[in-house]
Structure formats: C-alpha cells, structure tokens
Scaffold this active site. Structure first.
Site, PDB file in Angstrom:
ATOM      1  N   GLU A 127     -15.989  -3.832  -0.411  1.00 22.37           N
ATOM      2  CA  GLU A 127     -15.641  -3.158   0.840  1.00 22.37           C
ATOM      3  C   GLU A 127     -16.646  -2.079   1.228  1.00 22.37           C
ATOM      4  O   GLU A 127     -16.817  -1.788   2.418  1.00 22.37           O
ATOM      5  CB  GLU A 127     -14.241  -2.557   0.721  1.00 22.37           C
ATOM      6  CG  GLU A 127     -14.128  -1.459  -0.329  1.00 22.37           C
ATOM      7  CD  GLU A 127     -12.687  -1.101  -0.664  1.00 22.37           C
ATOM      8  OE1 GLU A 127     -11.842  -2.007  -0.596  1.00 22.37           O
ATOM      9  OE2 GLU A 127     -12.426   0.059  -0.988  1.00 22.37           O
ATOM     10  N   GLU A 154       0.857  -1.182   0.000  1.00 25.53           N
ATOM     11  CA  GLU A 154       0.000   0.000   0.000  1.00 25.53           C
ATOM     12  C   GLU A 154       0.891   1.230   0.000  1.00 25.53           C
ATOM     13  O   GLU A 154       1.868   1.299   0.740  1.00 25.53           O
ATOM     14  CB  GLU A 154      -0.914   0.012   1.224  1.00 25.53           C
ATOM     15  CG  GLU A 154      -1.776   1.266   1.345  1.00 25.53           C
ATOM     16  CD  GLU A 154      -2.623   1.527   0.115  1.00 25.53           C
ATOM     17  OE1 GLU A 154      -2.426   2.585  -0.531  1.00 25.53           O
ATOM     18  OE2 GLU A 154      -3.474   0.684  -0.221  1.00 25.53           O
ATOM     19  N   HIS A 163      -4.922  -2.077  -6.990  1.00 30.40           N
ATOM     20  CA  HIS A 163      -6.080  -1.333  -6.494  1.00 30.40           C
ATOM     21  C   HIS A 163      -5.821   0.171  -6.644  1.00 30.40           C
ATOM     22  O   HIS A 163      -4.692   0.619  -6.661  1.00 30.40           O
ATOM     23  CB  HIS A 163      -6.368  -1.691  -5.037  1.00 30.40           C
ATOM     24  CG  HIS A 163      -7.155  -2.951  -4.913  1.00 30.40           C
ATOM     25  ND1 HIS A 163      -8.247  -3.069  -4.092  1.00 30.40           N
ATOM     26  CD2 HIS A 163      -7.015  -4.148  -5.538  1.00 30.40           C
ATOM     27  CE1 HIS A 163      -8.747  -4.286  -4.203  1.00 30.40           C
ATOM     28  NE2 HIS A 163      -8.012  -4.962  -5.077  1.00 30.40           N
TER      29      HIS A 163
END
Length: 561
Positions: free
Chosen positions: A477, A384, A452
């Site tokens: 999500e 991330e 993502h």
C-alpha cells in the site's frame, strides 16, 4: 495431528555437590548442548548474578549476559543466587502442521532447567528453561508459585544480549505501535533500538536472528542498547500506560527468547525453531482451515479510484462485490475480500466509530454472501477498528456471529490508529491479549484470521492454525500514497520479518505507473518481480491485490492462477 516417531524423555536430576553454606563446593555453571553438539547454552553465576552465554561450533555468539527481573513493590530478582538444581531431558518428535511449507516438522532438541534460589531473605526461586537445537536456542523464565511471588508487577525484564562482535545487522526501529518501517543495514553499534526479529551476519560468516516465540499474555520484546557496553542490548518490554511492563501471577512462564543461527542465510529461513517452541494445536477439528488466494475491493481505495465510505465512488457496493466474485469464479481464485461495507468509515478516529454489523445502504451483505456461496467463492469479511480495540472486543461476539451465520470463514481485521484505551500500545500486554481473545473467538466459530496492524508473529499459528497470516510490515500500500518501497525491501523481508511467520504483503500489482488515479506515484517494481513475490513472500492466505480489470486478458495472470 501429532505423529511421534521417537520420543525419548529421560530425566536426570543433577544434585548439588554442595550448598550455599559450602561455597567451595557449590555448582556455579550448567550447560546444555544441541543434539549434534554444535550449539551450547550455558547458565553461570557471577558473584551471585545469573548469566547465560551461547556458542556455536566453538564460536562465541553471546558473551555472559544478565538474567532476572525487577518488580514494582517487591525486591528485584537479579542476584544473590545459588544453583539449587539442574534437570536435563531430550526430545525428538515429528508433528504435522495443518498448513505450511513442510508436511512434517521435526522437534529435536535437548532441554535444561536450571533452578536458581536466593541464598538469603525469602529464598525465592527463578528457573531458566533452555532448549538447544542444531539451529539455535530458545530460553525462557519460569516463576513457580511460591511465597513472596504471587501477584507480579514486572517493572523490567533484565535479559541482556551481549553479542561477541560489531556484526552487520538488519533492523527496524523499536516502535511500540508499528512494524511498518524500511529495514536498515548497519553495524550493531549503530542500532538505536529495534523490534525483533533482528538479523545479523558475523565477521566469520555466521547468520543470527534474535526474536521471541509463544508470546502469550506478556508484553512484546524490543532491544535497546546497553549503556557503555559495546554491541550489547537489553530486553525492553512495551509498557502499560503507567510504565508497568507486565501484570501477572505465578506460576508464570514467559515467552521464549530465541537466537537462531545458520551458516548461510537460507538456513534461517528453513528453521522451524519458532514453531517448535509453541504449544501443539488446540483445535480438535481443523478441516475448515484452508489456505487460498483471493482478490478484493482494497487496492482501489489506496489508489483513489474508490472510497471506503459511502458516496459516488464507494467501492464496497453490492454490484462491485458481485463483479469481483464473478472474476474470482472465472479465474479459479478462492476468495474475495470486501473492505468498506460497514458504516463508520466517515467517523474514523472517534470512539466507537465502526458498526461491525450494519452495512451502508448500497451494500447488501446477505445478498453478497449468498452470491459468493452460489459461485463457489469464499467471502472474506473485514473488521476495521481504527484502533478502538476496546469497543471491538465488546462487540466481537456479535460481529463474528453475523459472519458465521452467513458462511463467512475468513476475516481480515485492522487496527490502524492509536489504541483505545489511550496509552495502550499495539505491542503491549493488553493488546497481545486482545489479539489472542479475538483469535480464540474466531476459532470457536470456525473463522480464519488475517490481522493487520498486528502483534508480530511468534509461531502461535501452530497452536491456533486459524491464525493464517498478518501484516506487520511496510507493505504494498505504501507504493500508492508515499515515496514507496525501494527495490531491496522485499529481498530483506524473508530473512527478517518473515522469520516470525507468514506475511500479508499484498503482491501482484500489474499497473505499475498508476496513471489513471495516482500519476504522482508509482510502484517501484517490475511485472516479473510482482510474480516472484507470490513465491518469495510466503503466506497461506495470499492476495492478488490489483484491480480485476488490470488482470483481465493479461497473460501474466496465468502464473497467479
């Protein structure tokens, strides 16, 4: 990889019957038809302006629409043209994808290259290359190396889409940083600006989708309404911080602008036009590119059971990772994703927040990787960035080297948050190149990617088949911490977002009410639908997203197995 069953390339140059000095004889139109004659793409001149139009089986889909460029510091390339040359060819090849829904794909089209040249001034050249398929058209610009056009500062691409009617349209807003929106169903006249793909139904019952293919070193394209022209749009490219759209040099080939057409919705889904407009695979060995299902430490963070960062509820602990690996091994699931193992989650949003190689104290990366290997389960890594693409790019070699040394063959990347450098957008040229750089570096290390907060899919998985799947959608999500996704959302996605490529929606939630952790939320679905999503929302790397304890001893999990 390639198996050519019929390759008939015939090249004929159609010479001009006159020149710019003999306007009575000069050619002003050129047309290419699909192999079955049903799709027609025409380039024409209107008072020196270049325009194109598209028809399908006699029905006009796109009325004459402008072509060209405007530059910063150079005269625009939008008019004063003559047709200097027209070349025609055809292709009929069959190629075999590394993975996909078909074992072979036919690339069958007719191609036309129209060379436009200014009749005055620097007499610059602009080429329009079009491929007409039975199920649509792809067209692109080519700017050859030439005096007066070397380094380019593209201020706007003048491509228009003047549709023939006020069609029903399914679209999401032209957000430069996210595709995570619910699709709207309106008339074209109500579209205020859209990210592609944009899908339409005409009053005659034809289905269209406008998108792009082979987005390489260029800005992503959105569609914005043309002022005072009904049902018409122009290409708006996602800008750099100073407003420039694309920095380039000649020779330049732009992405393909695509218009797919079908007589039934399923025809759009079955089309291979986007893939066919990409370059062949550049990887010599693809034996390591392997689709799989996986489970992971992910949904628990969204529902509040776990935290991403270290603490009493930390999800990515050594023991929890081993528990997920045991579950995957026992149920024949190929991989386990672990999010939140590396330091930096408590510094979210700061420059250089994430350390891509240093684990939290309660997570032993080497031990977990070794345990996964012993169990015959693939460990899926996670990077991330929090939007700090600049820092990630400076460290990506080190980060991917670590994973490669531990036998990790798949990595999920994320770019949630505003992009660093500030002013850049997720869908602008700088980020398009960043995503490609990471993809190429991953390929060098035999690592597959699940991206993502990505740039939209445009078929590049043909060229780099380690680009397995990507988000770019309002996914599962949202059911954990928002009003959720309405039931029709996933019925629209196959005919819109998924026309670009596979989708990491993260299906498979069995605990629909979330009573233990998020009682104020629920997943707007049924168990049967969650199983159906594994078929409908195609992805070669597909997550069974719920917690292992919600799958254990549940008879419906046999379907996922």
């Amino acid at each position: 990889m390639f198996r050519t069953i019929a390759a008939a390339f015939f090249l004929g140059v159609i010479a001009l019957t006159g020149t710019a000095d003999a306007p009575g004889n000069a050619r002003t139109e050129a047309t290419v038809e699909s192999p079955d004659g049903g799709t027609k793409f025409t380039v024409s001149l209107h008072s020196g302006e270049a325009r194109y139009g598209i028809a399908y089986r006699g029905a006009v889909l796109i009325n004459p629409s402008r072509l060209g460029f405007r530059f910063g510091g150079e005269p625009p390339l939008v008019g004063g043209f003559a047709i200097a040359d027209v070349q025609n060819s055809s292709r009929d090849e069959v190629w075999e994808p590394v993975w996909g829904q078909s074992s072979s794909i036919r690339d069958h089209c007719k191609e036309m290259t129209v060379t436009l040249q200014e009749t005055e001034g620097e007499r610059r050249i602009l080429q329009i290359v079009a491929r007409a398929y039975n199920d649509g058209v792809g067209f692109r610009y080519v700017l050859p190396l030439q005096p007066g056009l070397d380094a380019l500062d593209i201020a706007s691409e003048e491509t228009e889409f003047r549709f023939s009617g006020d069609h029903i349209a399914w679209w999401i807003p032209d957000d430069y940083d996210s595709y995570e929106h619910l699709y709207r169903e309106t008339r074209l006249s109500e579209v205020t600006g859209a990210n592609t793909p944009v899908t339409m139904r005409t009053s005659e019952g034809l289905y269209l989708s406008v998108h792009e293919a082979n987005l390489t070193n260029y800005a992503g394209m959105t569609l914005v309404p043309l002022k005072d022209v009904p049902n018409a749009f122009r290409a708006e490219l996602v800008p750099w911080p100073d407003g420039t759209k694309v920095l380039a040099s000649t020779p330049l080939s732009t992405p393909w602008r695509t218009v797919q057409v079908a007589e039934r919705p399923g025809g759009l889904v079955e089309s291979d036009l986007i893939l066919n407009l990409n370059e062949p695979c550049v990887l010599e060995d693809t034996s390591w590119v392997k689709p799989m299902k996986y489970v992971g430490i992910w949904w628990g963070m969204h529902t509040g059971k776990y935290s991403w960062h270290e603490g009493p509820t930390h999800g990515a602990t050594t023991e929890n990772a081993k528990r997920h690996i045991d579950f995957a091994r026992d149920h024949g699931i190929g991989g386990v994703l672990v999010e939140g193992w590396n330091t930096g989650w408590n510094r979210w949003g700061a420059r250089g927040a994430f350390d891509y190689v240093t684990p939290y104290d309660d997570f032993d990366l080497s031990k977990v990787a070794g345990y996964a290997e012993e169990s015959g389960v693939a460990l899926i890594g996670h990077h991330e960035t929090g939007g700090d693409a600049q820092d990630y790019e400076s460290r990506v070699d080190e980060a991917l080297d670590l994973y490669a040394s531990l036998g990790v063959t798949a990595v999920k990347t994320g770019y949630a948050g505003g992009i660093y450098p500030r002013g850049q957008h997720h869908h602008g040229q700088w980020m398009v190149q960043h995503y490609r750089t990471v993809l190429e570096k991953a390929a060098e290390r035999r690592i597959m990617l699940d991206v993502h907060e990505p740039i939209k899919p445009t078929g590049i998985s043909r060229t780099y088949p380690n680009m397995m799947t990507r988000e770019g959608v309002r996914g599962m999500e949202y059911n954990a911490w928002s009003e959720g996704n309405p039931p029709e959302h996933t019925t629209i996605l196959p005919f819109t977002r998924m026309l670009g490529g596979p989708l990491d929606y993260t299906p498979g939630i069995f605990d629909l009410m979330l009573d233990d952790y998020k009682p104020e939320n629920r997943v707007h679905t049924t168990l049967a639908k969650q199983l159906a999503l594994f078929v409908v929302l195609w992805s070669p790397v597909q997550m069974a997203a719920d917690l292992p304890e919600n799958y254990e001893d549940h008879p419906a999990f046999e379907f996922i197995e």
